[in-house]
Design a protein around this motif. Structure first.
Motif, PDB file in Angstrom:
ATOM      1  N   THR A 350      41.091  37.779  37.833  1.00 54.22           N
ATOM      2  CA  THR A 350      40.992  36.321  37.734  1.00 54.22           C
ATOM      3  C   THR A 350      40.248  35.715  38.926  1.00 54.22           C
ATOM      4  OG1 THR A 350      43.212  36.181  38.727  1.00 54.22           O
ATOM      5  CG2 THR A 350      43.061  36.025  36.319  1.00 54.22           C
ATOM      6  N   GLU A 351      40.066  36.490  39.997  1.00 52.64           N
ATOM      7  CA  GLU A 351      39.305  36.009  41.151  1.00 52.64           C
ATOM      8  C   GLU A 351      37.792  36.077  40.924  1.00 52.64           C
ATOM      9  OE1 GLU A 351      40.840  37.262  45.166  1.00 52.64           O
ATOM     10  OE2 GLU A 351      41.908  38.724  43.931  1.00 52.64           O
ATOM     11  N   MET A 352      37.394  36.816  39.906  1.00 55.15           N
ATOM     12  CA  MET A 352      35.977  37.049  39.664  1.00 55.15           C
ATOM     13  C   MET A 352      35.310  35.814  39.065  1.00 55.15           C
ATOM     14  SD  MET A 352      35.545  40.533  40.134  1.00 55.15           S
ATOM     15  CE  MET A 352      34.813  41.459  38.825  1.00 55.15           C
ATOM     16  N   ARG A 353      34.075  35.584  39.502  1.00 53.80           N
ATOM     17  CA  ARG A 353      33.304  34.473  38.963  1.00 53.80           C
ATOM     18  C   ARG A 353      32.136  35.008  38.137  1.00 53.80           C
ATOM     19  NH1 ARG A 353      33.858  32.931  44.304  1.00 53.80           N
ATOM     20  NH2 ARG A 353      31.618  33.063  44.677  1.00 53.80           N
ATOM     21  N   LYS A 354      31.372  34.101  37.576  1.00 55.21           N
ATOM     22  CA  LYS A 354      30.274  34.496  36.700  1.00 55.21           C
ATOM     23  C   LYS A 354      29.264  35.373  37.429  1.00 55.21           C
ATOM     24  CE  LYS A 354      26.725  32.683  33.614  1.00 55.21           C
ATOM     25  NZ  LYS A 354      26.027  31.482  33.103  1.00 55.21           N
ATOM     26  N   ASN A 355      29.038  35.130  38.718  1.00 56.41           N
ATOM     27  CA  ASN A 355      28.050  35.942  39.445  1.00 56.41           C
ATOM     28  C   ASN A 355      28.533  37.368  39.697  1.00 56.41           C
ATOM     29  OD1 ASN A 355      29.921  35.428  41.421  1.00 56.41           O
ATOM     30  ND2 ASN A 355      28.541  34.348  42.800  1.00 56.41           N
ATOM     31  N   HIS A 356      29.815  37.627  39.450  1.00 56.88           N
ATOM     32  CA  HIS A 356      30.329  38.997  39.493  1.00 56.88           C
ATOM     33  C   HIS A 356      30.335  39.612  38.093  1.00 56.88           C
ATOM     34  CE1 HIS A 356      32.464  37.282  43.122  1.00 56.88           C
ATOM     35  NE2 HIS A 356      31.858  38.334  43.634  1.00 56.88           N
ATOM     36  N   LEU A 357      30.775  38.811  37.121  1.00 57.32           N
ATOM     37  CA  LEU A 357      30.968  39.321  35.762  1.00 57.32           C
ATOM     38  C   LEU A 357      29.693  39.355  34.931  1.00 57.32           C
ATOM     39  CD1 LEU A 357      34.264  37.346  35.040  1.00 57.32           C
ATOM     40  CD2 LEU A 357      34.081  39.792  35.511  1.00 57.32           C
ATOM     41  N   PHE A 374      37.993  47.911  43.694  1.00 58.57           N
ATOM     42  CA  PHE A 374      36.597  48.191  43.381  1.00 58.57           C
ATOM     43  C   PHE A 374      35.983  49.181  44.371  1.00 58.57           C
ATOM     44  CE2 PHE A 374      37.368  44.041  41.426  1.00 58.57           C
ATOM     45  CZ  PHE A 374      36.959  44.322  40.136  1.00 58.57           C
ATOM     46  N   LEU A 375      35.262  50.140  43.838  1.00 58.57           N
ATOM     47  CA  LEU A 375      34.614  51.148  44.671  1.00 58.57           C
ATOM     48  C   LEU A 375      33.486  50.532  45.487  1.00 58.57           C
ATOM     49  CD1 LEU A 375      34.152  54.122  45.462  1.00 58.57           C
ATOM     50  CD2 LEU A 375      32.722  54.351  43.429  1.00 58.57           C
ATOM     51  N   PHE A 376      32.638  49.742  44.824  1.00 57.15           N
ATOM     52  CA  PHE A 376      31.493  49.139  45.506  1.00 57.15           C
ATOM     53  C   PHE A 376      31.784  47.683  45.845  1.00 57.15           C
ATOM     54  CE2 PHE A 376      29.445  52.537  42.906  1.00 57.15           C
ATOM     55  CZ  PHE A 376      29.020  53.310  43.976  1.00 57.15           C
ATOM     56  N   ARG A 377      32.816  47.466  46.649  1.00 58.90           N
ATOM     57  CA  ARG A 377      33.106  46.110  47.087  1.00 58.90           C
ATOM     58  C   ARG A 377      32.193  45.756  48.257  1.00 58.90           C
ATOM     59  NH1 ARG A 377      38.091  49.004  47.763  1.00 58.90           N
ATOM     60  NH2 ARG A 377      38.524  49.556  49.926  1.00 58.90           N
ATOM     61  N   ASN A 378      31.875  44.480  48.343  1.00 58.61           N
ATOM     62  CA  ASN A 378      30.786  44.053  49.218  1.00 58.61           C
ATOM     63  C   ASN A 378      31.264  43.530  50.562  1.00 58.61           C
ATOM     64  OD1 ASN A 378      28.372  43.232  50.267  1.00 58.61           O
ATOM     65  ND2 ASN A 378      27.778  41.987  48.525  1.00 58.61           N
ATOM     66  N   SER A 379      31.080  44.336  51.594  1.00 56.81           N
ATOM     67  CA  SER A 379      31.508  43.963  52.950  1.00 56.81           C
ATOM     68  C   SER A 379      30.716  42.788  53.503  1.00 56.81           C
ATOM     69  CB  SER A 379      31.328  45.158  53.899  1.00 56.81           C
ATOM     70  OG  SER A 379      31.950  46.297  53.402  1.00 56.81           O
ATOM     71  N   THR A 380      29.521  42.545  52.971  1.00 59.04           N
ATOM     72  CA  THR A 380      28.641  41.512  53.539  1.00 59.04           C
ATOM     73  C   THR A 380      28.944  40.119  53.007  1.00 59.04           C
ATOM     74  OG1 THR A 380      26.934  41.693  51.817  1.00 59.04           O
ATOM     75  CG2 THR A 380      26.809  43.248  53.651  1.00 59.04           C
ATOM     76  N   SER A 381      29.774  40.030  51.981  1.00 57.30           N
ATOM     77  CA  SER A 381      30.066  38.740  51.358  1.00 57.30           C
ATOM     78  C   SER A 381      31.352  38.165  51.932  1.00 57.30           C
ATOM     79  CB  SER A 381      30.192  38.913  49.837  1.00 57.30           C
ATOM     80  OG  SER A 381      30.345  37.676  49.199  1.00 57.30           O
ATOM     81  N   ILE A 382      31.212  37.218  52.837  1.00 56.77           N
ATOM     82  CA  ILE A 382      32.359  36.667  53.551  1.00 56.77           C
ATOM     83  C   ILE A 382      33.324  35.985  52.575  1.00 56.77           C
ATOM     84  CG2 ILE A 382      33.077  34.984  55.305  1.00 56.77           C
ATOM     85  CD1 ILE A 382      30.376  35.448  56.671  1.00 56.77           C
ATOM     86  N   GLY A 383      34.585  36.381  52.683  1.00 56.45           N
ATOM     87  CA  GLY A 383      35.602  35.827  51.802  1.00 56.45           C
ATOM     88  C   GLY A 383      35.734  36.568  50.490  1.00 56.45           C
ATOM     89  N   GLU A 384      34.774  37.447  50.192  1.00 56.44           N
ATOM     90  CA  GLU A 384      34.791  38.202  48.938  1.00 56.44           C
ATOM     91  C   GLU A 384      34.647  39.699  49.200  1.00 56.44           C
ATOM     92  OE1 GLU A 384      31.692  36.684  46.468  1.00 56.44           O
ATOM     93  OE2 GLU A 384      32.722  34.799  46.042  1.00 56.44           O
ATOM     94  N   HIS A 386      36.636  42.006  49.128  1.00 61.24           N
ATOM     95  CA  HIS A 386      37.438  42.845  48.231  1.00 61.24           C
ATOM     96  C   HIS A 386      36.893  42.857  46.806  1.00 61.24           C
ATOM     97  CE1 HIS A 386      38.710  38.769  47.686  1.00 61.24           C
ATOM     98  NE2 HIS A 386      39.593  39.063  46.732  1.00 61.24           N
ATOM     99  N   LEU A 387      35.862  42.062  46.548  1.00 61.19           N
ATOM    100  CA  LEU A 387      35.276  41.960  45.214  1.00 61.19           C
ATOM    101  C   LEU A 387      34.012  42.812  45.106  1.00 61.19           C
ATOM    102  CD1 LEU A 387      35.734  38.126  44.545  1.00 61.19           C
ATOM    103  CD2 LEU A 387      37.209  40.027  43.850  1.00 61.19           C
ATOM    104  N   PRO A 388      33.576  43.126  43.883  1.00 58.31           N
ATOM    105  CA  PRO A 388      32.426  44.025  43.719  1.00 58.31           C
ATOM    106  C   PRO A 388      31.089  43.361  44.047  1.00 58.31           C
ATOM    107  CG  PRO A 388      33.119  43.213  41.588  1.00 58.31           C
ATOM    108  CD  PRO A 388      34.144  42.730  42.579  1.00 58.31           C
ATOM    109  N   SER A 392      23.369  40.410  40.573  1.00 63.34           N
ATOM    110  CA  SER A 392      21.983  40.648  40.997  1.00 63.34           C
ATOM    111  C   SER A 392      21.901  41.397  42.322  1.00 63.34           C
ATOM    112  CB  SER A 392      21.241  39.308  41.115  1.00 63.34           C
ATOM    113  OG  SER A 392      21.900  38.468  42.070  1.00 63.34           O
ATOM    114  N   GLY A 393      23.029  41.928  42.782  1.00 58.40           N
ATOM    115  CA  GLY A 393      23.084  42.539  44.115  1.00 58.40           C
ATOM    116  C   GLY A 393      22.193  43.757  44.312  1.00 58.40           C
TER     117      GLY A 393
END
Length: 420
Positions: A350-357, A374-384, A386-388, A392-393
């Motif tokens: 439920t934390e996921m937004r359209k730019n993730h899904l 998530f295996l490929f969670r993004n360390s560079t995205s501040i506040g996210e 823990h999300l993939p 377009s990443g």
């Protein structure tokens, strides 16, 4: 010769005679092992592995499939010295003799011959589909134009078997896919520090895959910990209250995700959503490079399940072959263990937004999907963190390696033309 030496020689003769008898009957029983192929030629290793993998997928007429494979190897591949490289064998440029004439010409039952021949064509179709095809982002499996099933043309005209989705779209040739893999991960690379092209390509004025960290989280002796120091701009110092020099760490997730896509027929969305398995009851540990690892109890604070009822959601799965009683690991991907981006709890869908899904999903569906690590969670995205990786990443790195490949091909073409 002494009596002792005579006895030893006689033992060797008996052993050799027994081995000869065994080889005559190998592959004709109900055994699904093709280990016997290596006794003929150790270079048949790849054929052996694919045969063993395919035969496990056969549900109907398995005995027919086993006998067909035995004849295929004994009467065709080995005596006619067909290339041991499967990649070469399915190439449109490779010429093969008529397998149907060679194996089944003397068969008294045309019906049985056709059944067995169909199994062999299906086997090669499976190899092309599973090992050499690619998928577009709509999930359509496409076969690069440079590959074909070399057996199909020799089937009797009455048989129309192959049902593979061979598209007329411009599919990236397999040799280019191999080149792109090598650009991202050179053949001699042993750790993330060796992936220099990706580190440079993922750099940008906005940080790219480099993100600011405290010096305390850096392990200087870890070859998978790629970091640097950078002089900050006046703008950063004034508006972001950052010191004049910072430590930055490279996030390898984008590179490994793209590399995964180049190795496996997965859609971009599937790769981005892979689960790391941090909640699983067991984890796979490979202590020595190029040697098989082992499954041990997962000591993560996120671990769930019990020995009797294990929790399994990660991309790596332990399964047991009930025929051989051997434990195996499926869908292995060699990637970052995320020790530089730990999480305290799983991410909620439920934390996921359209730019993730990629597209909006109903909140009820997202609630039903529960949680994920998530295996490929993004360390560079501040506040996210823990999300993939976002939808377009992977695009910027993908475009850059394509440009690198294009430049390399143009250079080769120029040098070739110059020599002429």
């Amino acid at each position: 010769m002494s009596p002792k030496e005579d006895f030893k020689l006689e033992q060797l003769r008996e052993k050799a005679a027994k081995r000869e008898v065994e080889l005559r009957f190998h592959g004709i029983t109900t055994s699904e092992s093709f280990e016997w192929l290596l006794a003929y030629d150790s270079n048949l290793q790849q054929w052996k592995e694919y045969a063993e993998e395919w035969i496990k997928t056969v549900i109907r007429a398995k005995s027919t499939a086993l006998c067909a494979l035995s004849s295929f190897f004994k009467k065709y591949i080995i005596p006619y010295n067909i290339t041991r490289s499967i990649h070469e064998c399915i190439s449109v440029r490779y010429d093969t003799p008529d397998f149907y004439e060679i194996i089944y010409a003397q068969n008294t039952s045309q019906h049985n011959a056709l059944k067995a021949a169909k199994k062999l064509v299906t086997f090669i179709d499976w190899i092309i589909d599973e090992k050499f095809s690619v998928e577009d982002d709509l999930g359509n499996k496409l076969t690069p134009a440079e590959f074909k099933n070399p057996l199909t043309k020799y089937l009797p005209d009455s048989i129309k078997l192959s049902q593979r989705n061979e598209s007329d779209k411009n599919v990236l040739p397999y040799r280019y896919i191999k080149e792109l893999r090598n650009i991202l991960c050179p053949p001699n690379a042993t750790c993330f520090k060796d992936l220099e092209f990706a580190q440079d390509a993922c750099d940008s004025t906005k940080g790219g895959d480099w993100f600011i960290v405290k010096k305390s989280v850096i392990y200087e002796n870890d070859p998978d910990c790629v970091y640097r120091t950078r002089k900050t701009s006046k703008y950063e110092q004034t508006h972001k209250e950052i010191s004049d020099e910072v430590y930055e760490m490279w996030y390898p997730g984008t590179t490994v995700a793209l590399l995964t896509k180049l190795h496996l027929p997965l859609r971009t969305y599937q790769v981005r959503m892979l689960d790391s398995g941090e909640m699983d009851t067991y984890k796979y540990v490979q202590s020595i490079r190029n040697k098989g690892g082992e499954w041990i109890r997962n000591d993560s604070h996120l671990s769930r399940g019990t020995e009797r009822n294990p929790f399994e959601r990660g991309v790596l799965r332990k399964f047991k072959d009930h025929t051989t009683e051997l434990e195996m690991t499926g869908f292995f991907i060699n990637t970052n263990k995320m020790k530089y981006n730990p999480i305290s709890k799983p991410a909620r869908w439920t934390e996921m937004r359209k730019n993730h899904l990629g597209k909006a999903k109903d909140i009820k569906i997202l609630k039903q999907m529960g949680e994920n690590t998530f295996l490929f969670r993004n360390s560079t995205s501040i506040g996210e963190e823990h999300l993939p990786i976002r939808e377009s990443g992977l695009n910027p790195l993908w475009y850059k390696i394509l440009q690198n490949l294009r430049n390399s091909l143009n250079k080769m073409h120029y040098l070739k033309k110059k020599k002429q």
